[in-house]
Motif scaffolding. Sequence first.
Motif, PDB file in Angstrom:
ATOM      1  N   TYR A   1      70.603  87.295  29.766  1.00 41.91           N
ATOM      2  CA  TYR A   1      70.681  87.429  31.226  1.00 41.91           C
ATOM      3  C   TYR A   1      72.081  87.138  31.766  1.00 41.91           C
ATOM      4  O   TYR A   1      72.463  87.655  32.820  1.00 41.91           O
ATOM      5  CB  TYR A   1      69.637  86.542  31.927  1.00 41.91           C
TER       6      TYR A   1
ATOM      7  N   TYR B   1      62.240  80.486  29.578  1.00 40.97           N
ATOM      8  CA  TYR B   1      60.846  80.133  29.822  1.00 40.97           C
ATOM      9  C   TYR B   1      60.699  79.546  31.218  1.00 40.97           C
ATOM     10  O   TYR B   1      61.648  79.005  31.782  1.00 40.97           O
ATOM     11  CB  TYR B   1      60.362  79.053  28.836  1.00 40.97           C
TER      12      TYR B   1
ATOM     13  N   ASP C   1      60.356  87.917  36.036  1.00 46.13           N
ATOM     14  CA  ASP C   1      59.682  88.343  34.808  1.00 46.13           C
ATOM     15  C   ASP C   1      60.542  89.265  33.956  1.00 46.13           C
ATOM     16  O   ASP C   1      60.492  89.211  32.728  1.00 46.13           O
ATOM     17  CB  ASP C   1      58.351  89.020  35.138  1.00 46.13           C
ATOM     18  N   ASP C   2      61.336  90.135  34.595  1.00 47.36           N
ATOM     19  CA  ASP C   2      62.218  91.016  33.827  1.00 47.36           C
ATOM     20  C   ASP C   2      63.258  90.225  33.049  1.00 47.36           C
ATOM     21  O   ASP C   2      63.555  90.542  31.898  1.00 47.36           O
ATOM     22  CB  ASP C   2      62.910  92.038  34.736  1.00 47.36           C
ATOM     23  N   ASN C   3      63.826  89.191  33.683  1.00 43.42           N
ATOM     24  CA  ASN C   3      64.793  88.361  32.973  1.00 43.42           C
ATOM     25  C   ASN C   3      64.162  87.765  31.718  1.00 43.42           C
ATOM     26  O   ASN C   3      64.759  87.774  30.643  1.00 43.42           O
ATOM     27  CB  ASN C   3      65.309  87.220  33.852  1.00 43.42           C
ATOM     28  N   LYS C   4      62.956  87.255  31.859  1.00 45.00           N
ATOM     29  CA  LYS C   4      62.271  86.614  30.736  1.00 45.00           C
ATOM     30  C   LYS C   4      61.794  87.629  29.701  1.00 45.00           C
ATOM     31  O   LYS C   4      61.686  87.308  28.525  1.00 45.00           O
ATOM     32  CB  LYS C   4      61.105  85.781  31.244  1.00 45.00           C
ATOM     33  N   LYS C   5      61.509  88.846  30.146  1.00 47.86           N
ATOM     34  CA  LYS C   5      61.058  89.882  29.216  1.00 47.86           C
ATOM     35  C   LYS C   5      62.198  90.293  28.278  1.00 47.86           C
ATOM     36  O   LYS C   5      61.992  90.477  27.083  1.00 47.86           O
ATOM     37  CB  LYS C   5      60.563  91.098  30.004  1.00 47.86           C
ATOM     38  N   TYR C   6      63.394  90.423  28.806  1.00 45.35           N
ATOM     39  CA  TYR C   6      64.536  90.863  28.005  1.00 45.35           C
ATOM     40  C   TYR C   6      65.265  89.719  27.311  1.00 45.35           C
ATOM     41  O   TYR C   6      65.903  89.910  26.300  1.00 45.35           O
ATOM     42  CB  TYR C   6      65.521  91.654  28.865  1.00 45.35           C
TER      43      TYR C   6
ATOM     44  N   GLU D   1      64.305  86.558  25.644  1.00 44.66           N
ATOM     45  CA  GLU D   1      63.135  85.825  25.159  1.00 44.66           C
ATOM     46  C   GLU D   1      63.356  84.327  25.021  1.00 44.66           C
ATOM     47  O   GLU D   1      62.417  83.596  24.731  1.00 44.66           O
ATOM     48  CB  GLU D   1      62.676  86.375  23.801  1.00 44.66           C
TER      49      GLU D   1
ATOM     50  N   THR E   1      68.926  87.750  21.574  1.00 44.75           N
ATOM     51  CA  THR E   1      67.806  88.203  22.373  1.00 44.75           C
ATOM     52  C   THR E   1      68.043  89.670  22.699  1.00 44.75           C
ATOM     53  O   THR E   1      69.131  90.187  22.460  1.00 44.75           O
ATOM     54  CB  THR E   1      67.666  87.328  23.633  1.00 44.75           C
TER      55      THR E   1
END
Length: 164
Positions: A157, A85, A75-80, A82, A153
């Motif tokens: 990542y 998915y 979730d952190d990867n996807k939070k930072y 964007e 972004t």
Amino acid sequence: MIEINNIKYNIKGEKPTKGYEIIHVRGISNAKEVLENFKNAVMVILRNKSLSDEDSKWEKLLPEGIVNKIKQLDDDNKKYDELLYDIDSSIYHFQDLKDWEWYSSLEVENGFDIIVKGDFSARFVNFIHCQNVPLANIKIVNADKNEYYELKTFKDYTTYKTLK
């Protein structure tokens, strides 16, 4: 299906006269693998239009080179970042897109181009980006306007993590 034939056979960078975008990917050593995984993912999605975006079968149908990497993202990867998915979100966005046509692709040294008609590009960069392709190596060109769009972004990542 015209898109599937174009994905398979239009591989010389053929371009329509207008109304197209080019996804430029450069500076990656495994460009052929990334392009093949992406092309195969698009064909799988096109062939399975009636399958729900939430169906667990997608993980078996899509290329392992994409599925295995997406599963490594938290979730952190996807939070930072964007532009990352889950598989079901990627499928949902793809199925929601109606007015587009894969026109061609072109392999170049350490990269490739994908030429599409209509609005296709940014939403599906996930399937390229998740294969350890930095956003700095992906550009989108609106051919009609002759404009380049860089993808940004909060935190890419690939600057801190490599997916296996």
